[in-house]
Write a protein that holds these residues in place. Sequence first.
Motif, PDB file in Angstrom:
ATOM      1  N   ILE A 101      29.480  25.924  50.885  1.00 20.34           N
ATOM      2  CA  ILE A 101      28.825  26.075  52.187  1.00 20.34           C
ATOM      3  C   ILE A 101      27.308  26.048  52.024  1.00 20.34           C
ATOM      4  O   ILE A 101      26.604  25.402  52.804  1.00 20.34           O
ATOM      5  CB  ILE A 101      29.283  27.373  52.891  1.00 20.34           C
ATOM      6  N   ALA A 102      26.800  26.741  50.994  1.00 18.46           N
ATOM      7  CA  ALA A 102      25.352  26.730  50.737  1.00 18.46           C
ATOM      8  C   ALA A 102      24.867  25.310  50.453  1.00 18.46           C
ATOM      9  O   ALA A 102      23.794  24.912  50.920  1.00 18.46           O
ATOM     10  CB  ALA A 102      25.016  27.665  49.577  1.00 18.46           C
ATOM     11  N   LEU A 123      22.049  23.123  52.400  1.00 13.71           N
ATOM     12  CA  LEU A 123      20.954  22.447  51.698  1.00 13.71           C
ATOM     13  C   LEU A 123      20.895  20.972  52.074  1.00 13.71           C
ATOM     14  O   LEU A 123      19.814  20.423  52.300  1.00 13.71           O
ATOM     15  CB  LEU A 123      21.127  22.562  50.181  1.00 13.71           C
ATOM     16  N   TYR A 124      22.039  20.322  52.141  1.00 12.13           N
ATOM     17  CA  TYR A 124      22.093  18.910  52.490  1.00 12.13           C
ATOM     18  C   TYR A 124      21.524  18.673  53.889  1.00 12.13           C
ATOM     19  O   TYR A 124      20.686  17.793  54.091  1.00 12.13           O
ATOM     20  CB  TYR A 124      23.535  18.401  52.400  1.00 12.13           C
ATOM     21  N   GLU A 125      21.992  19.451  54.853  1.00  7.06           N
ATOM     22  CA  GLU A 125      21.506  19.298  56.228  1.00  7.06           C
ATOM     23  C   GLU A 125      20.019  19.631  56.320  1.00  7.06           C
ATOM     24  O   GLU A 125      19.270  18.972  57.039  1.00  7.06           O
ATOM     25  CB  GLU A 125      22.302  20.186  57.185  1.00  7.06           C
ATOM     26  N   TYR A 126      19.599  20.641  55.592  1.00  4.41           N
ATOM     27  CA  TYR A 126      18.201  21.073  55.608  1.00  4.41           C
ATOM     28  C   TYR A 126      17.278  19.984  55.066  1.00  4.41           C
ATOM     29  O   TYR A 126      16.175  19.783  55.563  1.00  4.41           O
ATOM     30  CB  TYR A 126      18.080  22.353  54.773  1.00  4.41           C
ATOM     31  N   PHE A 159      27.084  26.260  59.770  1.00  5.01           N
ATOM     32  CA  PHE A 159      27.374  26.606  58.371  1.00  5.01           C
ATOM     33  C   PHE A 159      26.895  28.018  58.048  1.00  5.01           C
ATOM     34  O   PHE A 159      27.572  28.765  57.340  1.00  5.01           O
ATOM     35  CB  PHE A 159      26.739  25.598  57.409  1.00  5.01           C
ATOM     36  N   LEU A 160      25.730  28.397  58.564  1.00  2.00           N
ATOM     37  CA  LEU A 160      25.223  29.747  58.331  1.00  2.00           C
ATOM     38  C   LEU A 160      26.171  30.783  58.938  1.00  2.00           C
ATOM     39  O   LEU A 160      26.480  31.798  58.311  1.00  2.00           O
ATOM     40  CB  LEU A 160      23.815  29.905  58.904  1.00  2.00           C
ATOM     41  N   ARG A 161      26.651  30.513  60.121  1.00  2.00           N
ATOM     42  CA  ARG A 161      27.578  31.435  60.774  1.00  2.00           C
ATOM     43  C   ARG A 161      28.862  31.562  59.950  1.00  2.00           C
ATOM     44  O   ARG A 161      29.378  32.668  59.754  1.00  2.00           O
ATOM     45  CB  ARG A 161      27.873  30.951  62.192  1.00  2.00           C
ATOM     46  N   ILE A 162      29.396  30.448  59.452  1.00  2.00           N
ATOM     47  CA  ILE A 162      30.603  30.482  58.604  1.00  2.00           C
ATOM     48  C   ILE A 162      30.329  31.278  57.334  1.00  2.00           C
ATOM     49  O   ILE A 162      31.145  32.114  56.923  1.00  2.00           O
ATOM     50  CB  ILE A 162      31.072  29.047  58.277  1.00  2.00           C
TER      51      ILE A 162
END
Length: 173
Positions: free
Chosen positions: A131-132, A136-139, A153-156
């Motif tokens: 998930i991290a 990172l990919y989206e960021y 993703f952060l919520r998950i």
Amino acid sequence: MEIIRSIKNVRSTNGAARFEIHRLQSEAGQITLFQNKYVILWIQDGKGEIKIDLDRFFIENNSLYFIKPGQALHITLDEPVSGYLVDFEREFLMLFEKGSNGLSHTLLSNLYQALPLIRIDPGMDMFLDSIAEKMLYEYANYHESRAEAISSFLRIFLIYLGRQCQLKKDEAG
């Protein structure tokens, strides 16, 4: 401590709300931070000591630390450390929350008021790492609906950490 990733703002139609994620790769040394955001510091590998305000913790592998806005963080590293540093404003987590009955508020309250530290169980570390890596990919990229994906993703990530905290509480009591 060297943080590998440039700092960017995530913007939405609702205005700007800050979110950052960094992969940690550091040498031995000392760092002092004072944040006005929520921080998740995940040490996957390394040794040292962390002080959050007046509380002191020894760094162990797969340790995750929760730092609330306004808390002082001082890190002393005895050897190189790897892991993740995630920081965000409450508003970022709530930007895309629709009809979830305050899930984000509940997650933040439960995690950041319960324990400043949890140890990630074997097996869960690989799942949370995936998930991290997605965050990172989206960021790092500017795809359509980027902020929505990161927020999801952060919520998950927070949901699974909350479950792990609940399991630890149930085992202890």
